[in-house]
Every structure is written in C-alpha cells, then in structure tokens.
Design an enzyme around this catalytic site. Sequence first.
Site, PDB file in Angstrom:
ATOM      1  N   TYR A 167      39.518  28.316  22.622  1.00 37.50           N
ATOM      2  CA  TYR A 167      40.774  28.431  23.384  1.00 37.50           C
ATOM      3  C   TYR A 167      41.860  29.016  22.485  1.00 37.50           C
ATOM      4  O   TYR A 167      42.022  28.586  21.337  1.00 37.50           O
ATOM      5  CB  TYR A 167      41.204  27.033  23.866  1.00 37.50           C
ATOM      6  CG  TYR A 167      42.535  27.016  24.575  1.00 37.50           C
ATOM      7  CD1 TYR A 167      42.603  27.144  25.957  1.00 37.50           C
ATOM      8  CD2 TYR A 167      43.730  26.902  23.863  1.00 37.50           C
ATOM      9  CE1 TYR A 167      43.812  27.150  26.622  1.00 37.50           C
ATOM     10  CE2 TYR A 167      44.955  26.915  24.523  1.00 37.50           C
ATOM     11  CZ  TYR A 167      44.983  27.030  25.892  1.00 37.50           C
ATOM     12  OH  TYR A 167      46.199  27.049  26.540  1.00 37.50           O
TER      13      TYR A 167
ATOM     14  N   GLU B 240      47.198  33.587  27.518  1.00 36.59           N
ATOM     15  CA  GLU B 240      46.134  32.606  27.249  1.00 36.59           C
ATOM     16  C   GLU B 240      44.754  33.254  27.391  1.00 36.59           C
ATOM     17  O   GLU B 240      44.515  33.986  28.343  1.00 36.59           O
ATOM     18  CB  GLU B 240      46.255  31.449  28.245  1.00 36.59           C
ATOM     19  CG  GLU B 240      45.226  30.347  28.044  1.00 36.59           C
ATOM     20  CD  GLU B 240      45.256  29.335  29.196  1.00 36.59           C
ATOM     21  OE1 GLU B 240      45.842  28.257  29.008  1.00 36.59           O
ATOM     22  OE2 GLU B 240      44.708  29.633  30.265  1.00 36.59           O
TER      23      GLU B 240
END
Length: 386
Positions: free
Chosen positions: A108, A196
């Site tokens: 992530y 993101e």
Amino acid sequence: MKIHEYQAKVLLSQFGIPIPKGSVARTPEKARKAAEQVGGKVVIKAQIHAGGRGLVGGIKTAETPGDVEEIAKNLLETKLTTHQTGPEGLPVHTILVEEAVGVEREFYISILIDTSEKTPLAITSEAGGMGIEEVAAKSPEKIIKQHIDPVTGLLPYQARSLAYGMNLPQEHIRPATQIMAGMYKLFTEKDCSLVEINPLVITADGRLLALDAKVNIDDNAIPYHKDIAELRDISQEEPLEVDAAKIGVNYVKLDGDIGCMVNGAGLAMATMDFIKYEGGEPANFLDIGGGVTQEGVRDALKILLSDPKVQVAWINIFGGIVRCDLVARGILEALKEKGMKIPCVLRMHGTNVEEAINLLKESGPNIIFESDFTQAARKAVAVAKA
Ligand code: GDP
Ligand code: MN
C-alpha cells in the site's frame, strides 16, 4: 473531485509509474475487442467512484474474449454497492479490461493531506490489497508514515524509509522510491487531495506495478486544471449535489431525515450539531450563503425538498447581510411550486424578521415558528421521530 481508476492510472503513467496494459470499454462488444487487444488472461474491473469492488464482484478474471463479453454484459449498466458507496450503490457505465498479472505480494502507498498537521503525508504498508482500514486498526505497526514539508518536498531519505518500512526486497527499494517521487510530483502538480496505489504489487516476473489507483483532486483547484476538469463523471455524483453546484449553493447530502437550510457555514455546522445533540440525524448540509437572492432561496429549498428521505425541514436563518423578508419570499415561492408536504420548523432572527414572519403566517403553510435555538432543534427532532 473523484476520478475513475482508469483515469488515475493514465495520470500515474504520465508521472513515470508502471501500470498494467489495458483499455476501457462501455459495451460488451468493445470489451471483447479490448480483451483481444490485450491478449491472454485478463482482469475486468468495474469503474465506479469507490473502492471495495473486489469484495462484491466488481473485479473478475477471464480466460477468453468470449468470457469477457459475457462478464461485461452482466456488469455493465448494473449498480455496484460496496462499503464505500452507501446503500444505493453506483452505476457501472465503464469497465477496464487489463492484462491479468501474477501477483507475488501486495503493498500500500498513498499521499494525502494530514489536516491536523497541515502538511502532505505519505503512508506505506507491507499489508496492501483489500482492507487497509482494518490493517490500520488491528496492526498499526504495519503502517509507516512520513510527513512531507511542502517547502522541501518528499526527501530521498523519507522515500527510502517508507520503502524499507514496507519490507520490500532490496532490488525493489530504488524503483519504489521512484514511484513515490512520481506520486508526490503528481500530487503537487495536479493539486490532489489523495494519490493512492492499493495494491502496488510485485509481479510473478519480478516487476513493481500499480494494480489499482485512486486520485482525488481538490475541488478548489479544478478551474486551474482543464485536463482534470474534463475527467469529471457526474453519473457517479449525487444528483442533488450536482443541481446545487449549478445554482452555486453549498449542499452536501447526508443520511438523516432532518433537512436543514441555513445561511453561513458556521451556523450550518452548529445546526447539524444541535440536531445530533438532540438525538436526530441531519439529511444534509446546506449553506445558502450571505449574499443569496430570492431565487437562490427558492432553488435551495426546492433541492432540500427533493430528497425523499426528508421528514421535516428546519430553516435556520440569521438575517445579517441577507434580509429575512427576502428569505421568506423565497420560501413562499418554493412552496408554491413544490407544495409543502412535510412540516417545517423555522427559526429566524435579524433584519426585517417581523415582516418575514408575517408574510409566512399570512400564507399559512405548515410552519412551526420557534426563535430559540435549542427549542427549534428539539421540535425538529421530535417531528422527525413522530
Ligand atoms: P478494490 O477492491 O476496489 O480496491 O479493487 P482493486 O483494483 O484493488 O482489486 C482488488 C484485488 O483484486 C486486488 O487487491 C488484487 O488482489 C486483485 N487483482 C486485481 N487485479 C489483479 C490482477 O491483474 N491479477 C491478480 N492476480 N489479482 C488482481
Ligand atoms: Mn484497491
């Protein structure tokens, strides 16, 4: 403003970040063609302005173009409900057909604004994939953070620390820091509020690849970015909010049943706080602003009344710059056009308040007058509950 995954990926690749090969389709036939073009096994991804698609059937794999066409038929023009969409879900008008990559590990990475520290913040984790919120709650030690000084930007040692914190194999450290540098460049050049990648993957053949992407842009910056403004997809937005933006009022739809029409953002926030404090739920935030016109009041109230969830309207006005009688005339106009099928609690103070109340009393709609803030909140909550 939110944009789709496929649009976010185009932006990422413009900033040097590797993305899978793929193309978008809006019909099953186009999806088949896209699959033929990509070749081999593919992933079909529903394009909606929300994550969590993987958990509800919005991400599928297929071996042949024929299968892709079938899956596209079942996915296109349906609605997808994920934990991020709200109960009504979002319509799928576009799908992304991409090469299916073998995934070794999922990571992530994101850059966003930390509003309490008032700086950009970079976050990485070795536990990427679906459910980063759960990782943050249950294993916070797996979340690595670096605040970024906007004057210096993301410094090389910070990027290295974020990359090592993800427990990346040595050979991927430098590529990962280059990805972060690209993300930060995108973040600042396009005035993003979020960039993101989840998951960033190590593929079976040893590459780092952005498998999913989410980019949000600061609404205030849209006028400066024509290329970004063109990416807007209003089919993914709340229709009442789109209408409100057209007439220039600040309207945010919420889940409750007490519709609020207020002038001034501070008073609007206080109104929602009072509703919550008295045990009710606001249906919206609505600030008609200081310099509002009679037509503006009318149109704003019409939007509020268009929400089928609204059981009671609470109009809370302080006539400082705007005159109360003008607001009253706007209310009457809206009621004449839309009818008043629900009760309304009215609290009004300020310039020409007597005239305003007389106007409203004379025309006799279903209005409960209450000048005290707490009492008005109690009455609105009581009516909503009844
Ligand atoms: P989200 O659930 O809306 O965040 O959608 P993602 O794009 O993140 O996809 C969810 C999950 O599907 C990812 O975490 C991967 O595990 C899986 N996935 C997506 N694309 C591929 C792919 O090309 N290959 C493989 N093996 N898995 C994929
Ligand atoms: Mn994802």
